[in-house]
Design a protein around this motif. Structure first.
Motif, PDB file in Angstrom:
ATOM      1  N   ALA A  41       0.994  -1.207   0.103  1.00  0.00           N
ATOM      2  CA  ALA A  41       0.089   0.043  -0.137  1.00  0.00           C
ATOM      3  C   ALA A  41       0.861   1.193   0.240  1.00  0.00           C
ATOM      4  O   ALA A  41       1.827   1.301   0.814  1.00  0.00           O
ATOM      5  N   ASP A  42       0.544   2.201  -0.898  1.00  0.00           N
ATOM      6  CA  ASP A  42       1.355   3.343  -1.030  1.00  0.00           C
ATOM      7  C   ASP A  42       0.530   4.505  -0.678  1.00  0.00           C
ATOM      8  O   ASP A  42      -0.201   5.078  -1.367  1.00  0.00           O
ATOM      9  N   GLY A  43       0.886   5.157   0.532  1.00  0.00           N
ATOM     10  CA  GLY A  43       0.096   6.199   1.179  1.00  0.00           C
ATOM     11  C   GLY A  43       0.329   7.532   0.694  1.00  0.00           C
ATOM     12  O   GLY A  43       1.364   7.804   0.143  1.00  0.00           O
ATOM     13  N   SER A  94       5.455  -0.743  -5.081  1.00  0.00           N
ATOM     14  CA  SER A  94       5.016   0.731  -5.296  1.00  0.00           C
ATOM     15  C   SER A  94       5.666   1.422  -6.519  1.00  0.00           C
ATOM     16  O   SER A  94       6.265   0.918  -6.873  1.00  0.00           O
ATOM     17  N   ASP A  95       5.140   2.374  -6.943  1.00  0.00           N
ATOM     18  CA  ASP A  95       5.440   3.076  -8.069  1.00  0.00           C
ATOM     19  C   ASP A  95       6.900   3.682  -7.693  1.00  0.00           C
ATOM     20  O   ASP A  95       7.608   4.018  -9.011  1.00  0.00           O
ATOM     21  N   GLY A  96       7.332   3.671  -6.574  1.00  0.00           N
ATOM     22  CA  GLY A  96       8.787   4.110  -6.300  1.00  0.00           C
ATOM     23  C   GLY A  96       9.957   3.137  -7.029  1.00  0.00           C
ATOM     24  O   GLY A  96      10.730   3.480  -7.479  1.00  0.00           O
ATOM     25  N   ARG A 111      13.469   8.548  -5.932  1.00  0.00           N
ATOM     26  CA  ARG A 111      12.749   9.773  -5.876  1.00  0.00           C
ATOM     27  C   ARG A 111      11.613   9.593  -5.000  1.00  0.00           C
ATOM     28  O   ARG A 111      10.974  10.427  -4.544  1.00  0.00           O
ATOM     29  N   ASP A 112      11.074   8.247  -4.662  1.00  0.00           N
ATOM     30  CA  ASP A 112      10.009   8.004  -4.082  1.00  0.00           C
ATOM     31  C   ASP A 112      10.218   6.917  -3.017  1.00  0.00           C
ATOM     32  O   ASP A 112      11.241   6.415  -3.214  1.00  0.00           O
ATOM     33  N   ASN A 113       9.306   6.763  -2.109  1.00  0.00           N
ATOM     34  CA  ASN A 113       9.484   5.632  -1.359  1.00  0.00           C
ATOM     35  C   ASN A 113       9.416   4.185  -2.225  1.00  0.00           C
ATOM     36  O   ASN A 113       8.571   4.323  -3.262  1.00  0.00           O
TER      37      ASN A 113
HETATM   38 MN    MN Z   1       4.872   6.328  -4.266  1.00  0.00          MN
END
Ligand code: MN
Length: 473
Positions: A33-35, A191-193, A230-232
């Motif tokens: 889950a990507d909050g 996740s999209d990271g 650049r992201d989690n």
């Molecule tokens: Mn993300």
């Protein structure tokens, strides 16, 4: 009986101070889950989702796919309620992508897959990596339309806009499928990271290079960090050690067909108009061997939640889009209304008993009063009684041409009347260029006021029409 192995890794990345991704690994349930949402609200939303799914795992036996979908719907309601009632959590949301071993009434033990948002589930089979979820994102819609390629989507400036997420509305649609448990399959939930930082080719290489699930998951996260982070970043890897025999590679259906099964073409519209729960809450697709279904049971394990966090970028852009859409709708509506209010023509007497062609709605609509579009040479005095009666009816017309045709062909002057150019025409056009050519009446559309009269006396073309159309001196 399925026999699985798994591993997971997560990291806040190179830019963000906290990790708002959450994940769960359990013998029969795997979730990412990507909050999203500021002040750690995204972390709360993703953790709530993981907790709800873990709580729903039966003490024995397997879930049905419906149970998984139901758990996600309940998580959505809880997040939505918390977001509404807790100012610090306003606007929080999360994606969820889950793979569970479920009990299917027809097929027995199968994988159940559920997805909301842009976290992905991939499966590697026969050395080929395929995405088996559909991203609920703005760029995915562009890909589906053929506007951009999948590779371009990875770096698109608006790639972080999700079109569906938990917690944003009181109800959300959950995509779900089942597919056979095939020996040798390797799943990745991320996740999209991860998927924004490294290509599917790179993911494939890493999965093939590192057979151990735990190591593979960590290597995927490491690669995303090296690519920018650049992201989690979160990756869960699941290996099927025992299951059904793999199908012949040539029989595989490309999973791309899944995208075409998405019946909701536009994200913005989805969020704004998403209907209340109906009989079609589960999107189904039959890519590959995935099939829509349901199941039951396993043992409950505390969610393996990672506490960390992210800015409100996605929701922020999102709210902006909604506001933009609402304003656009208002402006477009106003323009259309104004256009409608100004549409059409009618013929009537003015206060001085002169016959005029008016543009607009007879009687006016709000502040859009009709305006005189053309003068005529007729007055109540010089018209026959029949013609005056017709004008009294205030006939309406769709076009100026038909209004003009009515004036020139239907209205008759009393016998012996000498028609003179209307006075107002002289005022508007100080130097009227009279011509017997009836086709010139067309050019009156450029004039603020023009004259309609029997064909032999058509007048009032503007002085600009001739000069502006001249190309030679
Ligand atoms: Mn993300």
């Amino acid at each position: 009986m399925a026999e699985l192995g798994w591993g997971a890794a997560t990291h806040e990345g190179q830019i963000r101070a906290q990790n708002e991704d959450s994940h769960l690994v359990h013998p029969s349930l795997f979730v990412v889950a990507d909050g999203m949402g500021g002040h750690q609200a995204g972390e709360v939303a993703s953790a709530m989702t993981i907790a709800e799914l873990a709580r729903r795992q039966p003490d024995s036996g397997l879930m049905h796919l419906d149970d998984l979908v139901e758990a996600i719907n309940v998580a959505n309601e809880k997040i939505f309620t918390a977001a509404v009632h807790t100012p610090a959590h306003a606007g929080m949301g999360t994606t969820v992508s889950a793979v569970a071993v479920v009990d299917d009434p027809h097929a027995g033990e199968v994988f159940g897959i559920a997805n909301v948002g842009d976290s992905r589930v991939y499966v590697l089979r026969h050395r080929k990596l395929r995405q088996i979820t559909i991203d609920h994102s703005y760029v995915q819609e562009l890909v589906a339309e053929g506007a951009i390629t999948r590779d371009e989507a990875r770096t698109h400036p608006r790639r972080n806009i999700v079109t569906r997420a938990l917690g944003i509305e009181s109800y959300t649609r959950v995509d779900s499928w089942t597919m056979p448990i095939i020996r040798g399959d390797r799943f990745v939930i991320c996740s999209d990271g991860l998927s924004d930082e490294i290509t599917e080719g790179e993911i494939t290489e890493i999965l093939e290079a590192f057979p151990d699930s735990e190591v593979a998951a960590q290597e995927l996260v490491n690669a995303a960090n090296e690519a920018g982070g650049r992201d989690n970043i979160t990756a869960v890897v699941i290996d099927v050690f025992e299951g059904e025999e793999p199908p012949d590679p040539t029989e595989e259906i490309d999973v791309v067909t899944l995208w075409e099964d998405d019946d909701e073409p536009t994200g913005e519209t989805q969020i704004i108009t998403d209907p209340l729960p109906d009989d079609d809450t589960d999107d189904t697709g039959d890519a590959d061997d995935a099939q829509p279904h349901e199941t039951s049971a396993a043992e409950t394990v505390p969610p393996d939640v990672d506490q960390t966090m992210v800015p409100t970028r996605r929701i922020g852009v999102w709210g902006g889009l909604l506001a933009f859409g609402a304003i656009t709708a208002i402006v477009v509506g106003a323009v259309l209304f104004a256009a409608w209010a100004r549409t059409g023509y009618f013929v009537a007497f003015n206060d001085n008993d002169e016959v005029k062609v008016y543009k607009g709605r007879d009687g006016g609509v709000l502040w859009f009063d009709p305006t005189v579009d053309a003068d005529t040479q007729f007055t109540r005095e010089n018209l026959t009684a029949d013609s005056a009666e017709q004008v009294e009816q205030r006939p309406t017309f769709q076009t100026k041409d038909s209004a003009s045709a009515f004036v020139t062909s239907q209205l008759e002057a009393k016998p012996g009347t000498i028609l003179t150019p209307p006075a107002s025409s002289e005022e508007v056009d100080p130097e009227p260029e009279h011509t017997p050519d009836t086709t010139r009446s067309e050019s009156t559309t450029t004039s603020p006021s023009s004259t309609i009269a029997p064909t032999t006396t058509v007048a009032a073309t503007t002085t600009t029409s001739a000069s502006t159309t001249s190309t030679e001196d």
